[in-house]
Scaffold this motif. Structure first.
Motif, short mmCIF file in Angstrom:
data_model
loop_
_atom_site.label_atom_id
_atom_site.label_comp_id
_atom_site.label_asym_id
_atom_site.label_seq_id
_atom_site.Cartn_x
_atom_site.Cartn_y
_atom_site.Cartn_z
N HIS A 62 -5.22 5.42 3.71
CA HIS A 62 -4.90 5.93 4.94
C HIS A 62 -3.91 7.11 5.28
CE1 HIS A 62 -5.61 5.73 9.17
NE2 HIS A 62 -4.31 5.67 9.61
N THR A 63 -2.86 6.53 4.76
CA THR A 63 -1.66 7.52 4.56
C THR A 63 -0.97 7.19 3.06
OG1 THR A 63 -0.04 5.97 5.53
CG2 THR A 63 -1.06 7.58 7.15
N PRO A 64 -0.30 8.25 2.67
CA PRO A 64 0.28 8.07 1.01
C PRO A 64 0.99 6.75 1.02
CG PRO A 64 0.51 10.31 1.75
CD PRO A 64 0.03 9.50 2.89
N GLY A 65 1.71 6.44 1.88
CA GLY A 65 2.59 5.23 1.99
C GLY A 65 2.35 4.06 2.89
N HIS A 66 0.98 3.89 3.33
CA HIS A 66 0.78 2.81 3.97
C HIS A 66 0.80 1.45 3.29
CE1 HIS A 66 -1.96 -0.08 6.14
NE2 HIS A 66 -2.28 0.86 6.99
N GLN A 67 1.46 0.51 4.27
CA GLN A 67 1.53 -0.89 3.70
C GLN A 67 0.92 -1.99 4.45
OE1 GLN A 67 5.96 -1.68 3.23
NE2 GLN A 67 6.28 -0.87 5.29
N SER A 68 0.44 -3.18 3.97
CA SER A 68 0.11 -4.18 4.66
C SER A 68 1.18 -5.33 4.43
CB SER A 68 -1.21 -4.66 3.98
OG SER A 68 -2.13 -3.56 4.31
N VAL A 69 1.00 -6.44 5.08
CA VAL A 69 1.92 -7.47 4.95
C VAL A 69 1.25 -8.73 4.74
CG1 VAL A 69 3.73 -8.76 6.34
CG2 VAL A 69 3.32 -6.34 6.63
N LEU A 70 1.71 -9.55 3.68
CA LEU A 70 1.15 -10.89 3.51
C LEU A 70 1.98 -11.85 3.76
CD1 LEU A 70 -0.78 -12.99 2.05
CD2 LEU A 70 0.41 -12.51 -0.18
N VAL A 71 1.47 -12.89 4.89
CA VAL A 71 2.10 -13.67 5.46
C VAL A 71 1.68 -15.21 4.95
CG1 VAL A 71 2.98 -14.96 7.61
CG2 VAL A 71 2.44 -12.52 7.80
N GLU A 72 2.45 -15.86 4.17
CA GLU A 72 2.06 -16.91 3.35
C GLU A 72 2.76 -18.13 4.28
OE1 GLU A 72 2.30 -16.74 -1.16
OE2 GLU A 72 3.90 -15.10 -0.20
N GLN A 73 1.95 -18.79 5.04
CA GLN A 73 2.29 -19.88 5.98
C GLN A 73 2.56 -21.16 5.50
OE1 GLN A 73 1.13 -18.71 10.29
NE2 GLN A 73 -1.09 -18.94 9.27
N GLY A 74 2.01 -21.55 4.61
CA GLY A 74 2.46 -22.93 3.95
C GLY A 74 2.10 -24.10 4.93
N ASP A 75 2.33 -25.30 4.32
CA ASP A 75 1.93 -26.53 5.19
C ASP A 75 0.50 -26.70 5.69
OD1 ASP A 75 4.46 -27.48 5.32
OD2 ASP A 75 5.20 -26.17 6.92
N ALA A 110 -1.47 -24.32 6.29
CA ALA A 110 -2.00 -23.36 7.37
C ALA A 110 -2.35 -22.19 6.48
CB ALA A 110 -0.90 -22.95 8.30
N ARG A 111 -3.51 -21.57 6.90
CA ARG A 111 -4.09 -20.32 6.14
C ARG A 111 -3.10 -18.92 6.13
NH1 ARG A 111 -10.03 -19.32 7.93
NH2 ARG A 111 -10.05 -18.02 6.37
N ASP A 112 -2.89 -18.29 4.93
CA ASP A 112 -2.19 -17.29 4.83
C ASP A 112 -2.94 -16.09 5.63
OD1 ASP A 112 -0.91 -18.36 2.90
OD2 ASP A 112 -1.44 -17.29 1.18
N VAL A 113 -2.19 -14.97 6.20
CA VAL A 113 -2.56 -13.92 7.12
C VAL A 113 -2.07 -12.82 6.23
CG1 VAL A 113 -2.41 -13.14 9.33
CG2 VAL A 113 -2.35 -15.46 9.29
N LEU A 114 -3.04 -11.68 6.21
CA LEU A 114 -3.01 -10.47 5.81
C LEU A 114 -3.00 -9.55 7.04
CD1 LEU A 114 -5.04 -10.07 2.52
CD2 LEU A 114 -2.56 -9.18 2.77
N VAL A 115 -2.03 -8.72 7.49
CA VAL A 115 -1.83 -8.01 8.28
C VAL A 115 -2.12 -6.62 7.62
CG1 VAL A 115 -0.59 -7.10 10.31
CG2 VAL A 115 0.07 -9.45 9.31
N THR A 116 -3.51 -6.07 8.17
CA THR A 116 -4.01 -4.96 7.52
C THR A 116 -3.61 -3.61 7.83
OG1 THR A 116 -5.92 -4.95 9.07
CG2 THR A 116 -6.07 -6.26 7.14
N GLY A 117 -2.92 -3.34 8.95
CA GLY A 117 -2.37 -2.02 9.43
C GLY A 117 -3.76 -1.38 9.61
#
Length: 271
Positions: free
Chosen positions: A185-198, A200-207
């Motif tokens: 999408h852009t050269p330096g685009h990044q997404s964020v992986l949130v590992e919740q534990g306990d 709960a399901r992990d969440v990938l913030v996709t941008g």
């Protein structure tokens, strides 16, 4: 307010895109459009218009602190004013979630487009989140056009204030928080992986790896404003595969549902 575990969706704005959906996503077939309409009916505007949300995500941190992913369309005098529905309502959305600007310790910018960096500054030109550091991929800053309004709005003042933190590649920001390079999408685009534990399901913030449900219906569909369409497609397919493999939810910036399964289904219906 919509939340999954420690991840809270914050809608800054809703509006119509300046191109029709079929112009913005060339090459999508009728079957993909039909499935997209079923996956995200809120995105279907009149006469083929694309209705989209502009959303940030807050991630709870220890001690009542928060991490924010992206900074929305911003105030009326922000860089997105030429095309996005400004002013955004992120200040009100934060207040509704019980989050003060001073509670935000980190702002991760997935990329430096105007509608993701708007609330880096407030209407007064001062950093809107007074205690936060702003984390972005170094290549994203380096590839930004010198004339891009985000440079003067966000990059230059944040760097001068010592608030801009540039990272290279995959980066462990904190336990349970990992920045994933997702260029295209852009050269330096990044997404964020949130590992919740306990349990709960992990969440990938996709941008903006995917910006419309048609790209969930058919991940090969390009977006007209991707810098590198081939890379964006490969990254999108890989990220969706990674999310499916680990059972993670997607947190999306522009779909009209903030949290979706990797196949586009509503997690409340698939649980």
């Amino acid at each position: 307010m919509d939340a999954h575990g420690q991840v809270v969706a914050l809608r800054d704005a809703t509006g119509m895109f300046f191109e029709s959906a079929r112009t913005a996503f060339p090459g999508a077939g009728d079957a993909a459009w039909a499935r997209a309409a079923a996956l995200d009916p809120g995105s279907v505007g009149p006469s083929g218009a694309w209705r989209l949300d502009f959303r940030c995500f807050a991630v709870a941190r220890p001690g009542g602190r928060w991490l924010l992913v992206d900074a929305g369309v911003g105030p009326a005098n922000g860089p997105a004013a030429g095309w996005a529905p400004v002013p955004g309502r992120l200040p009100a959305a934060l207040a509704e979630a019980g989050i003060a600007p001073g509670d935000v310790e980190t702002v991760v910018l997935t990329h430096l487009h105007e509608d993701h960096a708007g609330w880096t500054l407030g209407p007064d030109g001062e950093p809107f989140f007074p205690e936060a550091r702003y984390v972005v991929q170094r290549v994203e800053v380096e590839s930004l056009d010198p004339a891009d309004p985000v440079r003067d709005w966000a990059v230059t003042p944040l760097r001068a204030a010592g608030r801009l933190h540039e990272v290279d590649g995959e980066h462990r920001l904190a336990p349970g928080l990992t920045l994933l390079p997702t260029p295209g999408h852009t050269p330096g685009h990044q997404s964020v992986l949130v590992e919740q534990g306990d349990g709960a399901r992990d969440v990938l913030v996709t941008g903006d790896v995917l910006v419309h449900a048609v790209q969930l219906a058919d991940p090969s569909v390009p977006y007209s404003h991707e810098r590198d369409r081939a890379t964006a497609r490969a990254v999108r397919e890989a990220l969706l595969g990674r999310a499916a493999k680990r059972g993670a939810l997607l947190a999306t910036a522009h779909l009209t549902r903030p949290f979706v399964e990797p196949d586009g289904q509503d997690p409340r219906e698939s649980a």
